[in-house]
Design a protein around this motif. Sequence first.
Motif, PDB file in Angstrom:
ATOM      1  N   ARG A  45      -9.213   6.804  -6.366  1.00 27.75           N
ATOM      2  CA  ARG A  45     -10.562   6.219  -6.047  1.00 27.75           C
ATOM      3  C   ARG A  45     -10.188   4.728  -5.657  1.00 27.75           C
ATOM      4  N   MET A  46      -8.892   4.254  -6.534  1.00 29.04           N
ATOM      5  CA  MET A  46      -8.614   2.847  -6.359  1.00 29.04           C
ATOM      6  C   MET A  46      -7.817   2.674  -4.932  1.00 29.04           C
ATOM      7  N   LEU A  47      -7.098   3.806  -4.620  1.00 29.01           N
ATOM      8  CA  LEU A  47      -6.410   3.730  -3.433  1.00 29.01           C
ATOM      9  C   LEU A  47      -7.599   3.759  -2.198  1.00 29.01           C
ATOM     10  N   THR A  48      -8.550   4.555  -2.552  1.00 30.66           N
ATOM     11  CA  THR A  48      -9.585   4.457  -1.402  1.00 30.66           C
ATOM     12  C   THR A  48     -10.266   3.230  -1.113  1.00 30.66           C
ATOM     13  N   HIS A  49     -10.599   2.606  -2.375  1.00 31.17           N
ATOM     14  CA  HIS A  49     -11.347   1.124  -2.333  1.00 31.17           C
ATOM     15  C   HIS A  49     -10.327   0.331  -1.655  1.00 31.17           C
ATOM     16  N   VAL A 100     -12.631  -3.851  -8.178  1.00 32.91           N
ATOM     17  CA  VAL A 100     -12.700  -4.426  -9.242  1.00 32.91           C
ATOM     18  C   VAL A 100     -13.496  -3.625 -10.327  1.00 32.91           C
ATOM     19  N   HIS A 101     -14.486  -2.919  -9.725  1.00 39.04           N
ATOM     20  CA  HIS A 101     -15.186  -2.035 -10.748  1.00 39.04           C
ATOM     21  C   HIS A 101     -14.399  -0.921 -11.254  1.00 39.04           C
ATOM     22  N   GLU A 102     -13.670  -0.292 -10.420  1.00 41.28           N
ATOM     23  CA  GLU A 102     -12.937   0.964 -10.989  1.00 41.28           C
ATOM     24  C   GLU A 102     -11.715   0.548 -11.497  1.00 41.28           C
ATOM     25  N   TYR A 103     -11.290  -0.631 -11.518  1.00 47.25           N
ATOM     26  CA  TYR A 103      -9.862  -1.205 -12.356  1.00 47.25           C
ATOM     27  C   TYR A 103     -10.539  -1.365 -13.788  1.00 47.25           C
ATOM     28  N   MET A 163       0.832  -1.330   0.060  1.00 46.37           N
ATOM     29  CA  MET A 163       0.037  -0.103   0.139  1.00 46.37           C
ATOM     30  C   MET A 163       0.887   1.328  -0.069  1.00 46.37           C
ATOM     31  N   GLU A 164       1.972   1.450   0.775  1.00 45.70           N
ATOM     32  CA  GLU A 164       2.872   2.555   0.805  1.00 45.70           C
ATOM     33  C   GLU A 164       3.426   2.699  -0.492  1.00 45.70           C
ATOM     34  N   PHE A 172      -8.419  11.334 -16.628  1.00 45.64           N
ATOM     35  CA  PHE A 172      -9.231  10.623 -15.665  1.00 45.64           C
ATOM     36  C   PHE A 172      -8.216   9.652 -14.884  1.00 45.64           C
ATOM     37  N   VAL A 173      -6.854   9.449 -15.178  1.00 41.67           N
ATOM     38  CA  VAL A 173      -6.048   8.653 -14.718  1.00 41.67           C
ATOM     39  C   VAL A 173      -5.992   8.658 -13.194  1.00 41.67           C
ATOM     40  N   ILE A 174      -5.408   9.812 -13.119  1.00 48.67           N
ATOM     41  CA  ILE A 174      -5.047  10.197 -11.588  1.00 48.67           C
ATOM     42  C   ILE A 174      -6.311   9.945 -10.577  1.00 48.67           C
ATOM     43  N   GLU A 175      -7.591  10.687 -10.991  1.00 47.04           N
ATOM     44  CA  GLU A 175      -8.836  10.408 -10.223  1.00 47.04           C
ATOM     45  C   GLU A 175      -8.793   9.029 -10.043  1.00 47.04           C
TER      46      GLU A 175
END
Length: 250
Positions: free
Chosen positions: A205-209, A219-222, A131-132, A198-201
Amino acid sequence: MPALNSQVFKPLRKRTFEEVAARIREQIAAGGLREGDKLPAERHLAESLGVSRNTVREALRSMEHAGLLELKPGSGGGAYISNGGVQAIKVAFDDMMSLGIMSSQDLMEARIVLGREVARLACLRYTDSDMEAMQANVKQMRAAAAAGDLKLRVRYSVDFHRMLARAAGNPVLAIMTNVLVDITMNFVRVLGEMPNEFVIESRERMLTHLCARDVDNTVHEYTDYMEKVLRNYLRDVRLDPKQLSPTSAS
């Protein structure tokens, strides 16, 4: 890592480079050689195996072409055990692209299907260090975008996929992800980097999930991200397969 003692290599009955390569492969299979280990010098290998240095050199080159060895030049160089043939797999895939056996649409589909499972497993298995690393990656990608460095931003974006695959904890999935990412990058080199604001946003969101261990949304975001990006590069692409060869990419 220290070089393996040349005494583990016994003299050969037949003096062929194939047998030299076979002996080295035996050591890899037995666990005597691992990724990153350095082989004894050509002279020591030749003496231990009872063959000429030319024979050893030919064997090492054949194993380099197979992706099992990396031959590094210079005073600190030598023959190092590589990543178990990942490059060989990539070459095979490149050949299939060149022969028309595998299309850009096939690649897009495979990356999406594989990516879903990678994202799912990564969400369940990632460690604190994983994660880090991913958080640092997104921070660096954001800084590169702010600086207007599109190439660097793309490099960090690609690295994120590799980090996520490692976090999934399955070396086969990690290898296949690396291979498919490398092939996709051939398209990027030919077509040029696209802004994809849109990549960074999406990454944030991926990190939050991921932090929430929210598998479904991860999985949905990816999947949504991959479909958007790959559609930009691969939808309706009609490139000469030779353009996608790593040797022709700039």
